[in-house]
Motif scaffolding. Structure first.
Motif, PDB file in Angstrom:
ATOM      1  N   ALA A  24     -15.279  20.645  25.176  1.00  0.00           N
ATOM      2  CA  ALA A  24     -14.331  20.082  26.429  1.00  0.00           C
ATOM      3  C   ALA A  24     -14.771  18.651  26.531  1.00  0.00           C
ATOM      4  CB  ALA A  24     -14.402  20.849  27.543  1.00  0.00           C
ATOM      5  N   HIS A  25     -15.992  18.500  26.658  1.00  0.00           N
ATOM      6  CA  HIS A  25     -16.522  16.973  26.986  1.00  0.00           C
ATOM      7  C   HIS A  25     -16.147  16.207  25.877  1.00  0.00           C
ATOM      8  CE1 HIS A  25     -19.489  13.768  26.933  1.00  0.00           C
ATOM      9  NE2 HIS A  25     -19.231  13.802  28.123  1.00  0.00           N
ATOM     10  N   ASP A  26     -16.510  16.178  24.744  1.00  0.00           N
ATOM     11  CA  ASP A  26     -16.107  15.502  23.522  1.00  0.00           C
ATOM     12  C   ASP A  26     -14.722  15.344  23.117  1.00  0.00           C
ATOM     13  OD1 ASP A  26     -18.786  15.694  23.362  1.00  0.00           O
ATOM     14  OD2 ASP A  26     -19.162  16.053  21.481  1.00  0.00           O
ATOM     15  N   MET A  27     -14.061  16.434  23.391  1.00  0.00           N
ATOM     16  CA  MET A  27     -12.474  16.220  23.186  1.00  0.00           C
ATOM     17  C   MET A  27     -11.823  15.204  24.195  1.00  0.00           C
ATOM     18  SD  MET A  27      -9.773  19.325  23.028  1.00  0.00           S
ATOM     19  CE  MET A  27      -8.234  19.258  22.811  1.00  0.00           C
ATOM     20  N   ALA A  28     -12.471  15.183  25.426  1.00  0.00           N
ATOM     21  CA  ALA A  28     -11.639  14.379  26.442  1.00  0.00           C
ATOM     22  C   ALA A  28     -12.132  12.849  26.179  1.00  0.00           C
ATOM     23  CB  ALA A  28     -12.300  14.781  27.836  1.00  0.00           C
ATOM     24  N   ARG A  29     -13.477  12.802  25.864  1.00  0.00           N
ATOM     25  CA  ARG A  29     -13.942  11.459  25.492  1.00  0.00           C
ATOM     26  C   ARG A  29     -13.535  10.939  24.355  1.00  0.00           C
ATOM     27  NH1 ARG A  29     -15.342  11.126  30.054  1.00  0.00           N
ATOM     28  NH2 ARG A  29     -17.175  11.788  30.758  1.00  0.00           N
ATOM     29  N   ALA A  30     -13.039  11.730  23.183  1.00  0.00           N
ATOM     30  CA  ALA A  30     -12.483  11.331  21.993  1.00  0.00           C
ATOM     31  C   ALA A  30     -11.047  10.964  22.349  1.00  0.00           C
ATOM     32  CB  ALA A  30     -12.505  12.325  20.901  1.00  0.00           C
ATOM     33  N   ALA A  31     -10.496  11.481  23.268  1.00  0.00           N
ATOM     34  CA  ALA A  31      -8.901  11.081  23.739  1.00  0.00           C
ATOM     35  C   ALA A  31      -8.966   9.862  24.715  1.00  0.00           C
ATOM     36  CB  ALA A  31      -8.378  12.068  24.030  1.00  0.00           C
ATOM     37  N   GLY A  32     -10.058   9.535  25.003  1.00  0.00           N
ATOM     38  CA  GLY A  32     -10.135   8.362  26.341  1.00  0.00           C
ATOM     39  C   GLY A  32      -9.644   8.983  27.684  1.00  0.00           C
ATOM     40  N   GLY A  33      -9.782  10.534  27.663  1.00  0.00           N
ATOM     41  CA  GLY A  33      -9.497  10.987  28.884  1.00  0.00           C
ATOM     42  C   GLY A  33     -10.782  11.023  29.737  1.00  0.00           C
ATOM     43  N   GLN A  34     -10.502  12.266  30.665  1.00  0.00           N
ATOM     44  CA  GLN A  34     -11.535  12.670  31.700  1.00  0.00           C
ATOM     45  C   GLN A  34     -12.174  14.162  31.201  1.00  0.00           C
ATOM     46  OE1 GLN A  34     -10.703  12.022  35.537  1.00  0.00           O
ATOM     47  NE2 GLN A  34      -9.367  10.329  35.191  1.00  0.00           N
ATOM     48  N   PHE A  35     -13.414  14.030  31.786  1.00  0.00           N
ATOM     49  CA  PHE A  35     -13.942  15.430  31.741  1.00  0.00           C
ATOM     50  C   PHE A  35     -14.547  15.730  33.248  1.00  0.00           C
ATOM     51  CE2 PHE A  35     -17.879  17.927  31.563  1.00  0.00           C
ATOM     52  CZ  PHE A  35     -17.528  19.286  31.020  1.00  0.00           C
ATOM     53  N   LEU A  36     -14.061  16.931  33.836  1.00  0.00           N
ATOM     54  CA  LEU A  36     -14.456  17.386  35.194  1.00  0.00           C
ATOM     55  C   LEU A  36     -15.268  18.694  34.996  1.00  0.00           C
ATOM     56  CD1 LEU A  36     -11.007  16.803  36.712  1.00  0.00           C
ATOM     57  CD2 LEU A  36     -12.681  15.294  36.651  1.00  0.00           C
ATOM     58  N   LEU A  37     -16.113  18.657  36.048  1.00  0.00           N
ATOM     59  CA  LEU A  37     -16.923  19.965  36.231  1.00  0.00           C
ATOM     60  C   LEU A  37     -16.395  20.882  37.300  1.00  0.00           C
ATOM     61  CD1 LEU A  37     -19.453  21.415  35.463  1.00  0.00           C
ATOM     62  CD2 LEU A  37     -20.752  20.183  36.970  1.00  0.00           C
ATOM     63  N   ARG A  38     -16.386  21.955  37.245  1.00  0.00           N
ATOM     64  CA  ARG A  38     -16.324  22.800  38.539  1.00  0.00           C
ATOM     65  C   ARG A  38     -16.859  24.048  38.371  1.00  0.00           C
ATOM     66  NH1 ARG A  38     -10.890  24.384  37.602  1.00  0.00           N
ATOM     67  NH2 ARG A  38     -11.314  26.413  36.644  1.00  0.00           N
ATOM     68  N   ILE A  39     -17.964  24.194  39.805  1.00  0.00           N
ATOM     69  CA  ILE A  39     -18.619  25.117  39.866  1.00  0.00           C
ATOM     70  C   ILE A  39     -17.989  26.416  40.604  1.00  0.00           C
ATOM     71  CG2 ILE A  39     -20.760  25.578  41.254  1.00  0.00           C
ATOM     72  CD1 ILE A  39     -21.059  23.505  39.337  1.00  0.00           C
ATOM     73  N   GLU A  40     -17.979  27.409  39.802  1.00  0.00           N
ATOM     74  CA  GLU A  40     -17.229  28.846  40.126  1.00  0.00           C
ATOM     75  C   GLU A  40     -18.051  29.641  40.749  1.00  0.00           C
ATOM     76  OE1 GLU A  40     -14.516  30.027  36.930  1.00  0.00           O
ATOM     77  OE2 GLU A  40     -13.508  28.494  37.686  1.00  0.00           O
ATOM     78  N   ASP A  41     -18.341  29.341  42.275  1.00  0.00           N
ATOM     79  CA  ASP A  41     -19.147  29.922  42.966  1.00  0.00           C
ATOM     80  C   ASP A  41     -18.490  30.826  44.200  1.00  0.00           C
ATOM     81  OD1 ASP A  41     -18.031  27.929  44.512  1.00  0.00           O
ATOM     82  OD2 ASP A  41     -20.161  27.087  45.146  1.00  0.00           O
ATOM     83  N   ILE A  42     -17.475  31.413  43.608  1.00  0.00           N
ATOM     84  CA  ILE A  42     -16.572  32.380  44.838  1.00  0.00           C
ATOM     85  C   ILE A  42     -17.449  33.677  45.153  1.00  0.00           C
ATOM     86  CG2 ILE A  42     -14.495  31.664  44.786  1.00  0.00           C
ATOM     87  CD1 ILE A  42     -13.815  33.747  42.578  1.00  0.00           C
ATOM     88  N   ASP A  43     -18.359  33.847  44.220  1.00  0.00           N
ATOM     89  CA  ASP A  43     -19.125  35.129  44.326  1.00  0.00           C
ATOM     90  C   ASP A  43     -20.469  34.988  44.877  1.00  0.00           C
ATOM     91  OD1 ASP A  43     -20.443  37.415  44.099  1.00  0.00           O
ATOM     92  OD2 ASP A  43     -20.083  37.970  42.214  1.00  0.00           O
ATOM     93  N   GLN A  44     -20.551  34.562  46.293  1.00  0.00           N
ATOM     94  CA  GLN A  44     -21.581  34.172  46.951  1.00  0.00           C
ATOM     95  C   GLN A  44     -22.873  34.992  46.830  1.00  0.00           C
ATOM     96  OE1 GLN A  44     -22.105  31.005  48.729  1.00  0.00           O
ATOM     97  NE2 GLN A  44     -20.313  30.517  47.409  1.00  0.00           N
ATOM     98  N   THR A  45     -22.440  36.324  46.607  1.00  0.00           N
ATOM     99  CA  THR A  45     -23.785  37.118  46.536  1.00  0.00           C
ATOM    100  C   THR A  45     -24.518  36.814  45.126  1.00  0.00           C
ATOM    101  OG1 THR A  45     -22.303  38.982  45.637  1.00  0.00           O
ATOM    102  CG2 THR A  45     -22.630  39.060  48.012  1.00  0.00           C
ATOM    103  N   ARG A  46     -23.835  36.524  44.403  1.00  0.00           N
ATOM    104  CA  ARG A  46     -24.606  36.251  42.786  1.00  0.00           C
ATOM    105  C   ARG A  46     -24.928  34.811  42.728  1.00  0.00           C
ATOM    106  NH1 ARG A  46     -20.829  38.131  38.945  1.00  0.00           N
ATOM    107  NH2 ARG A  46     -22.521  37.772  37.337  1.00  0.00           N
ATOM    108  N   SER A  47     -24.120  33.966  43.379  1.00  0.00           N
ATOM    109  CA  SER A  47     -24.261  32.400  43.203  1.00  0.00           C
ATOM    110  C   SER A  47     -25.498  31.952  43.737  1.00  0.00           C
ATOM    111  CB  SER A  47     -23.157  31.511  43.431  1.00  0.00           C
ATOM    112  OG  SER A  47     -21.974  31.848  42.863  1.00  0.00           O
ATOM    113  N   LYS A  48     -26.401  31.286  43.205  1.00  0.00           N
ATOM    114  CA  LYS A  48     -27.668  30.295  43.695  1.00  0.00           C
ATOM    115  C   LYS A  48     -27.646  29.111  43.432  1.00  0.00           C
ATOM    116  CE  LYS A  48     -29.526  34.561  44.511  1.00  0.00           C
ATOM    117  NZ  LYS A  48     -28.184  35.264  44.828  1.00  0.00           N
ATOM    118  N   PRO A  49     -28.091  28.007  44.564  1.00  0.00           N
ATOM    119  CA  PRO A  49     -28.149  26.810  44.316  1.00  0.00           C
ATOM    120  C   PRO A  49     -29.197  26.647  43.395  1.00  0.00           C
ATOM    121  CG  PRO A  49     -28.392  27.364  46.610  1.00  0.00           C
ATOM    122  CD  PRO A  49     -28.333  28.801  45.853  1.00  0.00           C
ATOM    123  N   ALA A  50     -30.420  27.323  42.799  1.00  0.00           N
ATOM    124  CA  ALA A  50     -31.075  26.878  42.007  1.00  0.00           C
ATOM    125  C   ALA A  50     -30.511  26.983  40.632  1.00  0.00           C
ATOM    126  CB  ALA A  50     -32.275  27.915  41.969  1.00  0.00           C
TER     127      ALA A  50
END
Ligand code: GLU
Length: 309
Positions: A24-50
């Motif tokens: 996903a990253h390299d495809m965006a870079r090769a096209a001169g586009g943007q790459f974004l990150l999303r943290i999918e932390d809706i499951d608060q019981t299983r998601s950990k800051p660490a």
């Protein structure tokens, strides 16, 4: 072109994540586009800051960088709630009080021991709670949406909306496809077609009444991913072939919520020596383990079948 990587901080990133993120990253870079990150932390019981710090560190180590502050699903609850109100007001969703064992019991009644059928949202819901709420669904304006209930989408109503199936999803799931110059053989559900096609009947029989909000979360994976991809302006979703079936749900939700449908690229899955798909619990394939053993980012790229970069 705007692509993204959307990991859940519920465990270590493994080789399969590395492959997905790099594509996903390299495809965006090769096209001169943007790459974004999303943290999918809706499951608060299983998601950990660490886990989140670890995944950010692993990605940067791999040479994967993003062009904006990461989006965090735990901060998006108002947007999810608004979309649920919209679905409620359209009469497409209803509260469900069934437990998993209620569902299994309702489904297994006819044939003892028969395999319970499941789809991309788990067991295909037998509809136990569906009709009881007919009145409420018919007059949603006088019956506000319950805020802490499991909500399901009535798939027959949703998929039957005539405007929902006027096109097919063009997606390079089959044949050769090139990502930023990397060739890979796509593995679609049929292995043959470059398109995902589905009918209302496929959705009712093969998917059923999906959960759009879990009681403890106020949303679901499917609803969040669709709203977030739209909010981040994602034009190309690059993710594993294990999510190909879920894409049908996402495209349907986009139609109903009047959101754009991005282009979907489902890539091959990275497997272990036994040919099994890597899962979150496969700590043995965790990037941190390879890093501790002295592997370089180029080694990782080679291990997942990419040119060493
Ligand atoms: N968060 C999901 C996962 O870790 C990926 C979501 C997506 O690519 O749509 O499997």
């Amino acid at each position: 072109m705007i692509t993204r990587f959307a990991p859940s901080p519920t465990g270590p990133l493994h080789l399969g994540h590395a492959y997905s993120a790099i594509l996903a990253h390299d495809m965006a870079r090769a096209a001169g586009g943007q790459f974004l990150l999303r943290i999918e932390d809706i499951d608060q019981t299983r998601s950990k800051p660490a886990w989140e710090s670890q995944l950010i560190d692993d990605l940067n180590w791999l040479g994967v960088w993003w062009d904006a502050e990461p989006m965090r699903q735990s901060e998006r609850l108002p947007a999810y709630s608004q979309a649920l109100d919209m679905l409620w007001n359209m009469g497409l969703i209803y509260p469900c009080t069934c437990t998993r064992s209620d569902i299994a019991a309702a489904m297994s009644a006819p044939q003892e021991g028969a395999e319970l059928s499941s789809g991309p949202d788990g067991l295909i819901y037998p509809g136990t709670c569906r009709d009881e709420m007919w009145f409420e669904r018919t007059f949603p304006e006088t019956h506000p949406r319950p805020q802490t209930a499991t909500l399901r989408m009535n798939m027959a109503l949703a998929a039957g909306r005539s405007d929902a199936f006027d096109h097919r999803i063009d997606t390079p799931t089959g044949g050769w496809h090139s990502y930023a110059g990397y060739q890979e053989t796509g593995m679609g559900p049929s292995g043959k077609t470059g398109r995902i096609e589905f009918t209302p009947e496929d959705m009712t029989k093969g998917v059923g009444d999906i959960v759009v909000a879990r009681r403890d979360m106020g949303t679901s994976y499917h609803l969040s991913v669709v709203l977030d991809d739209a909010a981040q302006g994602i034009t190309h979703v690059i993710r594993g072939a294990d999510l190909t079936e879920a894409t049908k749900i996402h495209v349907l939700l986009q139609h109903i919520l009047r959101l754009p449908t991005p282009s979907y690229h489902h890539h091959r899955l990275i497997r272990d020596d036994q040919g099994k798909r890597l899962a979150k619990r496969d700590d043995a394939r965790a990037l941190s383990k390879y890093r501790a053993e002295g592997a370089t980012p180029s080694d990782i790229r080679r291990m997942v079948g990419l040119p060493s970069g």
